[in-house]
Design an enzyme around this catalytic site. Structure first.
Site, PDB file in Angstrom:
ATOM      1  N   CYS A   1      -4.979   1.142  -3.566  1.00 50.60           N
ATOM      2  CA  CYS A   1      -4.664   2.567  -3.455  1.00 50.60           C
ATOM      3  C   CYS A   1      -4.050   3.116  -4.739  1.00 50.60           C
ATOM      4  CB  CYS A   1      -3.759   2.817  -2.259  1.00 50.60           C
ATOM      5  SG  CYS A   1      -2.623   1.494  -1.877  1.00 50.60           S
TER       6      CYS A   1
ATOM      7  N   CYS B   1       3.575   0.359  -8.450  1.00 52.81           N
ATOM      8  CA  CYS B   1       4.779  -0.184  -7.831  1.00 52.81           C
ATOM      9  C   CYS B   1       5.896  -0.320  -8.847  1.00 52.81           C
ATOM     10  CB  CYS B   1       4.500  -1.559  -7.240  1.00 52.81           C
ATOM     11  SG  CYS B   1       3.364  -1.499  -5.869  1.00 52.81           S
TER      12      CYS B   1
ATOM     13  N   CYS C   1       0.861  -1.169   0.000  1.00 56.23           N
ATOM     14  CA  CYS C   1       0.000   0.000   0.000  1.00 56.23           C
ATOM     15  C   CYS C   1       0.907   1.232   0.000  1.00 56.23           C
ATOM     16  CB  CYS C   1      -0.883  -0.036   1.243  1.00 56.23           C
ATOM     17  SG  CYS C   1      -2.348   0.963   1.086  1.00 56.23           S
TER      18      CYS C   1
END
Length: 132
Positions: A85, A89, A10
């Site tokens: 969210c 990444c 997250c």
């Protein structure tokens, strides 16, 4: 046989991913190893998450050694679970990825927090069944 390693990711690694790491350890530790990390971490685990996890499950995330970590602190993992969210990444090698699409309860009332915690619990148990 070694257990698969699952990373819960997250943005801030302060709430949902920390809850998932704690519940993964408690409810599915026999099936997989749980880790969490974030891309822009906060300086502490969300105090409401800490309080409610203690109240509901008797888990003290801070006393058990959980802390906010960046992605580079993760070991090599088999699976990646993002919390919803919109985290973009950096590339992390893994056999699979899934997004749980959970709302962030930060700053909301306890009942909203508890809804998210209970959904994470359901997701952890389903993931455990898939892995076993």
């Amino acid at each position: 046989m070694t257990k698969p390693k699952i990373a819960f990711i997250c943005t801030h690694n302060s709430c949902r991913s920390q809850i998932a790491e704690a519940l993964g350890k408690k409810l599915a530790g026999d099936a997989f190893e749980s880790y969490s990390a974030g891309t822009a971490i906060k300086n502490q685990i969300n105090p409401d998450a800490v309080r409610l996890m203690k109240k509901i499950y008797g888990i003290d995330m801070e006393a058990s050694g959980q802390y906010n970590k960046t992605l580079d602190a993760l070991p090599p993992v088999d699976g990646i679970v993002t919390m919803g969210c919109g985290v973009k990444c950096p590339y992390l090698p893994a056999k699979w990825r899934v997004d749980w699409g959970l709302n962030d309860p930060t700053g909301q009332a306890d009942d909203e927090f508890i809804k998210v915690i209970k959904q994470i619990e359901k997701n952890i148990l389903a993931l455990k069944d898939q892995i076993k």
